[in-house]
Design an enzyme around this catalytic site. Structure first.
Site, PDB file in Angstrom:
ATOM      1  N   LYS A 165     -13.468  -3.194  -5.366  1.00 20.92           N
ATOM      2  CA  LYS A 165     -13.877  -1.764  -6.293  1.00 20.92           C
ATOM      3  C   LYS A 165     -13.810  -0.703  -6.875  1.00 20.92           C
ATOM      4  O   LYS A 165     -13.838  -0.291  -7.354  1.00 20.92           O
ATOM      5  CB  LYS A 165     -14.386  -1.445  -4.603  1.00 20.92           C
ATOM      6  CG  LYS A 165     -13.164  -1.050  -3.828  1.00 20.92           C
ATOM      7  CD  LYS A 165     -13.727  -0.103  -2.226  1.00 20.92           C
ATOM      8  CE  LYS A 165     -12.447   0.575  -1.816  1.00 20.92           C
ATOM      9  NZ  LYS A 165     -11.911  -0.763  -0.502  1.00 20.92           N
TER      10      LYS A 165
ATOM     11  N   LYS B 249      -7.909 -10.159  -8.219  1.00 22.07           N
ATOM     12  CA  LYS B 249      -8.674 -10.080  -7.370  1.00 22.07           C
ATOM     13  C   LYS B 249      -9.938  -9.295  -7.735  1.00 22.07           C
ATOM     14  O   LYS B 249      -9.515  -8.099  -8.459  1.00 22.07           O
ATOM     15  CB  LYS B 249      -8.568  -9.777  -6.208  1.00 22.07           C
ATOM     16  CG  LYS B 249      -9.119 -11.129  -5.421  1.00 22.07           C
ATOM     17  CD  LYS B 249      -7.963 -10.455  -3.774  1.00 22.07           C
ATOM     18  CE  LYS B 249      -9.817 -10.449  -2.687  1.00 22.07           C
ATOM     19  NZ  LYS B 249      -8.629 -10.719  -1.248  1.00 22.07           N
TER      20      LYS B 249
ATOM     21  N   LYS C  76       0.541  -1.284  -0.131  1.00 19.03           N
ATOM     22  CA  LYS C  76      -0.123  -0.167  -0.237  1.00 19.03           C
ATOM     23  C   LYS C  76       1.016   1.293  -0.097  1.00 19.03           C
ATOM     24  O   LYS C  76       0.456   2.223  -0.600  1.00 19.03           O
ATOM     25  CB  LYS C  76      -0.888  -0.213   1.209  1.00 19.03           C
ATOM     26  CG  LYS C  76      -2.453  -0.846   1.506  1.00 19.03           C
ATOM     27  CD  LYS C  76      -3.518  -0.607   2.177  1.00 19.03           C
ATOM     28  CE  LYS C  76      -4.473  -1.240   1.733  1.00 19.03           C
ATOM     29  NZ  LYS C  76      -5.153  -1.325   2.726  1.00 19.03           N
TER      30      LYS C  76
END
Ligand code: TRP
Length: 340
Positions: free
Chosen positions: A204, A201, A118
């Protein structure tokens, strides 16, 4: 030491950050629903304090918190038999998180692959909260003495860190206070992949809305997305081995299995030899049949945030009743004077 002394208790959390999609439903929410029952006490948390480790627009955060709560209830989390609440309302999470910041080692945090992913090259400029995230997650779990934590594969390292924190705390203070939590990892079939790229994967945040099924998508859109989902020209084989190098095909079979509560093996034997012209409409019908009642109920609940807040508030009271006494014992163990 993780034996009968601890009540079998499940804890899991989900972040309110943006829309929910089929991966959240099959990978997490549905499993949470299924774990309710006589075997465990179940504690489910909308982890808003985790969400703000990256910037959240306040109005969107509120809306997302309500959306996630609505999705959980609409999917079958029963706020009477489970404990359902949002994290910020039970201050024991933040308080125990601080204690754990003082137990966990910087070296442990530096090994967290999710932080590295991240933060990327931007590590100097991400929030301190993002770095400490796993320590707050350990607090979420251990504030309830949770013994079982259903999570996706990507969270396994964080649950292992939780065990390290529990062990170090117990060792440093010479107590057997925290249980050593078991991660309950989702099966591979529950990992929902992107409809346009079976190696990624479903998330969103992908570029195109066509690559995911959102929990609030209407029937027509769901059908359209499955119809346009990427596949290959071959028909379905009669066993899973035959899907080995066909990630998109495998994903659609797994989604069918997840939605129908069948095994992927059973799906493939039922549809052996079928072409996509047959399988995709069947999958679309199944998805609409399962998801439409949930999204209808979600919309109804989201139209009444006052009702949702009332449910979450009651859940927070129940959560607090478990976590506060545990936190007070921690303060006593650590030597913090409780002066009132
Ligand atoms: N980190 C988890 C995720 O990103 C969410 C989470 C926060 C969680 N606290 C938790 C999951 C405690 C399980 C237990 O999905």
């Amino acid at each position: 030491m993780n034996t009968p002394a601890f009540t079998p208790r499940v804890f899991s959390g989900i972040k309110p950050s943006g829309g929910l999609q089929l991966g959240n439903y099959l990978g997490a929410i549905k499993r949470w629903v299924d774990m309710q029952g006589p075997d465990f006490e179940t504690v489910y948390c909308v982890v808003d304090l985790h969400a703000i480790t990256v910037w959240q627009d306040p109005a969107e955060l509120r809306a997302s918190t309500h959306e996630v709560a609505a999705a959980l209830i609409a999917s079958g989390i029963d706020p009477e038999s489970s404990v359902l609440f949002n994290q910020s309302q039970v201050s024991a999470h933040a308080e125990l998180g601080w204690i754990f910041n003082c137990v966990a080692r910087v070296g442990w945090m530096n090994r967290m692959t999710q932080f590295k992913d991240k933060a990327g090259k931007n590590a100097e400029n991400v929030s301190l909260g993002l770095y400490a995230y796993p320590s707050l997650m350990a607090a979420d779990i251990l504030a309830y003495h949770a013994t079982h934590v259903p999570v996706g594969e990507d969270q396994k390292q964080h649950v292992e860190l939780t065990r390290d924190i529990a062990n170090k705390f117990n060792h440093d203070y010479g107590v057997e206070f925290f249980p050593v939590t078991e991660p309950v990892i989702e099966g591979p079939a529950m990992r929902v992949m992107n409809l346009r790229d079976g190696n990624k994967k479903m998330s969103k945040s992908g570029d195109s809305d066509m690559e995911r099924i959102n929990m609030l998508d209407g029937a027509d859109l769901i059908a359209k997305k499955f119809k346009k989902a990427r596949t290959d020209p071959a028909p379905l084989p009669d066993n899973l081995e035959g899907l080995k190098d066909r990630p998109e095909a495998r994903n659609l079979v797994d989604i069918y299995a997840g939605l129908s509560d069948m095994t992927s093996e059973a799906v493939i034997s039922e549809y052996a030899g079928a072409g996509w012209g047959q399988f995709k409409p069947a999958l679309a019908d199944l998805a609409v049949a399962k998801l439409a009642p949930i999204s209808d109920e979600m919309r109804r609940l989201m139209d009444d945030p006052g009702e949702l807040d009332q449910i979450l508030g009651k859940g927070a009271d129940k959560a607090e009743a478990i976590a506060r006494p545990i936190l007070e014992q921690v303060y006593d163990i650590v030597g913090l004077v409780r002066s009132r």
